[in-house]
Design a protein around this motif. Structure first.
Motif, PDB file in Angstrom:
ATOM      1  N   TYR A 293      18.512  31.693-139.165  1.00 31.45           N
ATOM      2  CA  TYR A 293      17.052  31.580-139.241  1.00 31.45           C
ATOM      3  C   TYR A 293      16.403  32.719-138.460  1.00 31.45           C
ATOM      4  O   TYR A 293      17.038  33.330-137.589  1.00 31.45           O
ATOM      5  CB  TYR A 293      16.583  30.243-138.650  1.00 31.45           C
ATOM      6  CG  TYR A 293      17.047  29.039-139.422  1.00 31.45           C
ATOM      7  CD1 TYR A 293      16.235  28.433-140.373  1.00 31.45           C
ATOM      8  CD2 TYR A 293      18.316  28.501-139.216  1.00 31.45           C
ATOM      9  CE1 TYR A 293      16.670  27.324-141.086  1.00 31.45           C
ATOM     10  CE2 TYR A 293      18.760  27.400-139.928  1.00 31.45           C
ATOM     11  CZ  TYR A 293      17.932  26.812-140.863  1.00 31.45           C
ATOM     12  OH  TYR A 293      18.373  25.729-141.571  1.00 31.45           O
ATOM     13  N   THR A 294      15.136  32.975-138.730  1.00 32.37           N
ATOM     14  CA  THR A 294      14.387  34.018-138.032  1.00 32.37           C
ATOM     15  C   THR A 294      13.570  33.470-136.881  1.00 32.37           C
ATOM     16  O   THR A 294      12.791  34.203-136.276  1.00 32.37           O
ATOM     17  CB  THR A 294      13.453  34.760-139.006  1.00 32.37           C
ATOM     18  OG1 THR A 294      12.582  33.813-139.622  1.00 32.37           O
ATOM     19  CG2 THR A 294      14.256  35.496-140.065  1.00 32.37           C
ATOM     20  N   ALA A 295      13.720  32.195-136.572  1.00 25.10           N
ATOM     21  CA  ALA A 295      13.017  31.584-135.444  1.00 25.10           C
ATOM     22  C   ALA A 295      14.018  30.950-134.506  1.00 25.10           C
ATOM     23  O   ALA A 295      15.021  30.373-134.934  1.00 25.10           O
ATOM     24  CB  ALA A 295      12.022  30.529-135.930  1.00 25.10           C
ATOM     25  N   ALA A 347       7.300  36.523-129.807  1.00 29.39           N
ATOM     26  CA  ALA A 347       6.839  35.986-131.087  1.00 29.39           C
ATOM     27  C   ALA A 347       5.665  36.781-131.630  1.00 29.39           C
ATOM     28  O   ALA A 347       5.455  36.836-132.850  1.00 29.39           O
ATOM     29  CB  ALA A 347       6.461  34.513-130.937  1.00 29.39           C
ATOM     30  N   ARG A 352       2.574  31.849-133.859  1.00 27.34           N
ATOM     31  CA  ARG A 352       3.991  31.862-134.169  1.00 27.34           C
ATOM     32  C   ARG A 352       4.805  31.084-133.140  1.00 27.34           C
ATOM     33  O   ARG A 352       6.008  31.280-133.001  1.00 27.34           O
ATOM     34  CB  ARG A 352       4.478  33.310-134.275  1.00 27.34           C
ATOM     35  CG  ARG A 352       3.826  34.057-135.437  1.00 27.34           C
ATOM     36  CD  ARG A 352       4.147  35.543-135.424  1.00 27.34           C
ATOM     37  NE  ARG A 352       5.574  35.820-135.537  1.00 27.34           N
ATOM     38  CZ  ARG A 352       6.260  35.798-136.669  1.00 27.34           C
ATOM     39  NH1 ARG A 352       5.638  35.496-137.813  1.00 27.34           N
ATOM     40  NH2 ARG A 352       7.538  36.082-136.691  1.00 27.34           N
ATOM     41  N   TYR A 401       9.886  29.474-131.738  1.00 26.03           N
ATOM     42  CA  TYR A 401       9.284  30.804-131.679  1.00 26.03           C
ATOM     43  C   TYR A 401       9.812  31.649-132.846  1.00 26.03           C
ATOM     44  O   TYR A 401      11.018  31.826-132.999  1.00 26.03           O
ATOM     45  CB  TYR A 401       9.651  31.509-130.374  1.00 26.03           C
ATOM     46  CG  TYR A 401       9.163  30.835-129.114  1.00 26.03           C
ATOM     47  CD1 TYR A 401       7.907  31.124-128.582  1.00 26.03           C
ATOM     48  CD2 TYR A 401       9.968  29.925-128.429  1.00 26.03           C
ATOM     49  CE1 TYR A 401       7.457  30.530-127.407  1.00 26.03           C
ATOM     50  CE2 TYR A 401       9.533  29.317-127.258  1.00 26.03           C
ATOM     51  CZ  TYR A 401       8.279  29.626-126.754  1.00 26.03           C
ATOM     52  OH  TYR A 401       7.842  29.028-125.585  1.00 26.03           O
ATOM     53  N   PHE A 402       8.904  32.178-133.659  1.00 23.24           N
ATOM     54  CA  PHE A 402       9.294  33.027-134.783  1.00 23.24           C
ATOM     55  C   PHE A 402       9.362  34.472-134.291  1.00 23.24           C
ATOM     56  O   PHE A 402       8.336  35.092-134.009  1.00 23.24           O
ATOM     57  CB  PHE A 402       8.282  32.887-135.925  1.00 23.24           C
ATOM     58  CG  PHE A 402       8.287  31.514-136.546  1.00 23.24           C
ATOM     59  CD1 PHE A 402       9.056  31.247-137.666  1.00 23.24           C
ATOM     60  CD2 PHE A 402       7.546  30.486-135.985  1.00 23.24           C
ATOM     61  CE1 PHE A 402       9.082  29.982-138.231  1.00 23.24           C
ATOM     62  CE2 PHE A 402       7.557  29.212-136.542  1.00 23.24           C
ATOM     63  CZ  PHE A 402       8.335  28.963-137.661  1.00 23.24           C
ATOM     64  N   GLU A 406      14.434  39.067-140.944  1.00 24.55           N
ATOM     65  CA  GLU A 406      15.329  38.571-141.989  1.00 24.55           C
ATOM     66  C   GLU A 406      16.399  39.603-142.341  1.00 24.55           C
ATOM     67  O   GLU A 406      17.565  39.246-142.590  1.00 24.55           O
ATOM     68  CB  GLU A 406      14.522  38.202-143.234  1.00 24.55           C
ATOM     69  CG  GLU A 406      15.335  37.655-144.372  1.00 24.55           C
ATOM     70  CD  GLU A 406      15.993  36.324-144.062  1.00 24.55           C
ATOM     71  OE1 GLU A 406      17.156  36.125-144.474  1.00 24.55           O
ATOM     72  OE2 GLU A 406      15.351  35.480-143.398  1.00 24.55           O
ATOM     73  N   HIS A 439      13.998  21.936-134.843  1.00 22.76           N
ATOM     74  CA  HIS A 439      14.199  23.153-135.636  1.00 22.76           C
ATOM     75  C   HIS A 439      15.056  22.778-136.852  1.00 22.76           C
ATOM     76  O   HIS A 439      16.008  22.007-136.725  1.00 22.76           O
ATOM     77  CB  HIS A 439      14.931  24.178-134.769  1.00 22.76           C
ATOM     78  CG  HIS A 439      14.979  25.565-135.314  1.00 22.76           C
ATOM     79  ND1 HIS A 439      15.590  25.882-136.522  1.00 22.76           N
ATOM     80  CD2 HIS A 439      14.522  26.745-134.807  1.00 22.76           C
ATOM     81  CE1 HIS A 439      15.501  27.184-136.722  1.00 22.76           C
ATOM     82  NE2 HIS A 439      14.857  27.740-135.703  1.00 22.76           N
ATOM     83  N   PHE A 507      10.561  23.972-141.495  1.00 24.50           N
ATOM     84  CA  PHE A 507       9.850  23.863-140.225  1.00 24.50           C
ATOM     85  C   PHE A 507       8.787  22.774-140.298  1.00 24.50           C
ATOM     86  O   PHE A 507       8.482  22.129-139.300  1.00 24.50           O
ATOM     87  CB  PHE A 507       9.246  25.211-139.834  1.00 24.50           C
ATOM     88  CG  PHE A 507      10.285  26.224-139.454  1.00 24.50           C
ATOM     89  CD1 PHE A 507      10.881  26.192-138.203  1.00 24.50           C
ATOM     90  CD2 PHE A 507      10.694  27.194-140.354  1.00 24.50           C
ATOM     91  CE1 PHE A 507      11.857  27.110-137.844  1.00 24.50           C
ATOM     92  CE2 PHE A 507      11.666  28.117-140.019  1.00 24.50           C
ATOM     93  CZ  PHE A 507      12.249  28.070-138.755  1.00 24.50           C
TER      94      PHE A 507
END
Length: 552
Positions: A293-295, A347, A352, A401-402, A406, A439, A507
């Motif tokens: 994931y990107t977060a 973030a 975000r 937190y994003f 990617e 998450h 999310f």
């Protein structure tokens, strides 16, 4: 393929066909329409054509992949498994081993630590009858868990045990006792030492202290694994520190949840890879794990300077109540720095930062809102709102937190020395777990790899993904008899459909189980049948290389 449970001569259980691990370069993927996996007791008894064999259980896995059980290299199911031993969100993805110990471990505990663990509980309530890490793992197995369990000993845990929450180096006597705690845990079966260096009081530990603890683990064949001191502005320096610890302590080392956090740092991944691969060429065993994931997810207090934590949780809350101290904290939260890891700045925006975990019922209505939304609704500044929420909830306040790219996620997945960990508990879409958000990696990390990145985007072949979920982490952890489908190995086996395996957690709606994993065996017992839990709890404690217990 069929999996069968059969009598020792010749078979109590059998499964067909098997998806092999990565074949040699240039070799096509093997297909094994007539082969089967025979299980006797807790062990794989054989691989071959068992069409004529009788078995108490036979599973026709035609059209499915049959794989070794998946290893979750970073699990926070330490508490969720006490409450619900089914480990449902992970078993539904094929996980058969949960590995704990990111900085904090469930032992060893002194009386004050035991009291704090009991008093600081939120939605998940449990007693704390154990003291050492080995006793905790035995406690889980005795209560009954579907998955196997293993753990590193936390560098933070041994520091708190001897020093508390003071920002100072240990005295020689304290460091010696900390090393002895590590040695004791290694004899109980710990895998090595784990650190989490962006968080206080782990943040207060110097490199020499970590080398000393890793060296103690290394006496027993253990490794070092770390949430590094920085994943953002000082990412490269943090990688250098991990490599130094591995070299000086003479141990293998792994980077927890490899990432470059914050858009200003995304281009550092090339140099991270160069450093790791140069160390590997030197002969050091450096590896990493990641989530897909990107977060990331941790506490809202990860947006606040580490010095506020000195003295422990109650001391932090008092500082967050003092007007003059709040002004200083707010100023530091707004100011970019390389001195500590500010995840809110990483973030890039309070929009975000998603609030997902509250301890107080009175604040749970804020679950799923961003920090920016709550600040706007309250008419307070971002930093003031964050401090107020931590004080009002009397907790760290779980926050997503994003922060990541990617493209980097895809690149990391393809690295041959990277395995996978959820960095989450193993939950179920029911109470008490749905009382808080989470998450989506808790429900989707492994299925997302096999569905989105393997099948749909073809980032890596299926065989390579299976290797990175099974034999790679087993080898890194020095586990005997795990991570492969081979005669004499423990019968941790997964049957899944490569064409349909998918994650469904988002999310917005994270409590959604993955699909596509049909059957799961742990130590020869079926814990998932046709996608549904059987209620079996055959999970065992998987011990590290220093264990001084009886041979299996």
């Amino acid at each position: 393929m069929a999996i069968s449970d059969y009598p020792r001569t010749p078979s109590p259980a059998i499964v067909r066909p098997t998806i092999p691990e990565s074949p040699p370069a240039g070799r096509p993927r093997a297909t094994c329409e007539k082969s089967g996996v025979a299980i006797a007791g807790d062990t794989i008894a054989g691989i071959g054509d068992f069409a004529a064999a009788s078995a108490t259980t036979t599973i026709d896995a035609t059209g499915h992949a049959v794989s070794p059980g998946f290893i979750n290299m970073l699990s926070w199911a330490t508490e969720s498994l006490i409450v619900d031993g089914r480990s449902l969100s992970d078993v539904r993805q094929g996980v058969t081993l949960e590995v704990f110990g990111e900085g904090s471990s469930m032992g060893p505990l002194n009386p004050e630590m035991k009291r704090d663990m009991a008093e600081r509980q939120g939605d998940l309530r449990f007693e704390v009858p154990w003291t050492s890490l080995g006793e905790y793992l035995d406690h889980l197995a005795a209560r009954g868990v579907a998955t196997n369990v293993a753990s590193y000993i936390g560098a933070t845990t041994v520091r708190v045990h001897e020093i508390g929450y003071e920002d100072r180096p240990p005295t020689p006597a304290e460091l010696g006792r900390m090393q002895d705690l590590v040695r004791d845990a290694m004899r109980e079966g710990a895998l090595g030492v784990g650190s989490s260096l962006i968080y206080a009081p782990a943040f207060y530990a110097g490199t020499d202290e970590l080398i000393a603890l890793a060296s103690a683990a290394g006496e027993f064949g253990g490794g070092y694994i770390s949430h590094m001191r920085s994943e953002g502005n000082r990412l490269l320096e943090a990688v250098d520190e991990l490599i130094t610890i591995a070299r000086e302590a003479g141990v293998r080392a792994e980077i927890y949840h490899l990432k470059a956090a914050g858009s200003d740092n995304w281009d550092k991944l090339d140099r991270v890879i160069e450093r790791v691969e140069a160390a590997r060429a030197e002969g050091l065993e450096i590896t990493a794990d990641m989530y897909t994931y990107t977060a990331g997810s941790t506490g809202l207090d990860a947006a606040m300077p580490p010095w506020i934590h000195e003295g422990g949780h109650d001391a932090m809350i008092e500082r967050l109540r003092e007007p003059a101290t709040r002004e200083r904290i707010a100023a530091e939260m707004r100011t970019p720095t390389d001195e500590w890891e500010n995840l809110l700045l990483a973030a890039g925006s309070p929009d975000r930062a998603l609030l997902v975990g509250f301890r107080q019922d009175s604040l749970k209505y804020l679950t799923g809102r961003t920090l920016a939304e709550v600040a706007a609704a309250r008419g307070t500044g971002i930093e003031e709102t964050a401090m107020d929420l931590v004080v009002q909830d009397d907790s760290r306040v779980g926050t997503v937190y994003f922060m990541m790219s990617e493209d980097n996620v895809r690149r990391q997945i393809a690295l041959p020395w990277v395995s996978f960990g959820s960095d989450a508990g193993s939950l179920a879409p029911e109470e008490p777990f749905i009382l808080s958000s989470t998450h989506p990696r808790a429900y989707g990390n492994f299925s997302r790899l096999l569905g989105r990145y393997v099948r749909d985007e073809q980032v890596i072949p299926l065989e390579e993904a299976i290797r990175k979920l099974t034999s790679l982490p087993a080898a890194n952890l020095r586990l005997e008899g795990r991570g492969r489908i081979a005669p004499g190995y423990f019968a941790d086996v997964v049957v899944f459909d490569p064409q349909t395996i998918s994650d469904h957690a988002t999310f917005e709606e994270p409590h959604r189980l993955a699909t596509g994993v049909r059957d799961v065996f742990v130590n020869g017992k079926q814990v998932l049948s046709e996608g549904e839990p059987t209620g079996a709890t055959p999970g065992q404690v998987v011990r590290g290389p220093g264990w001084e217990g009886a041979a299996r």
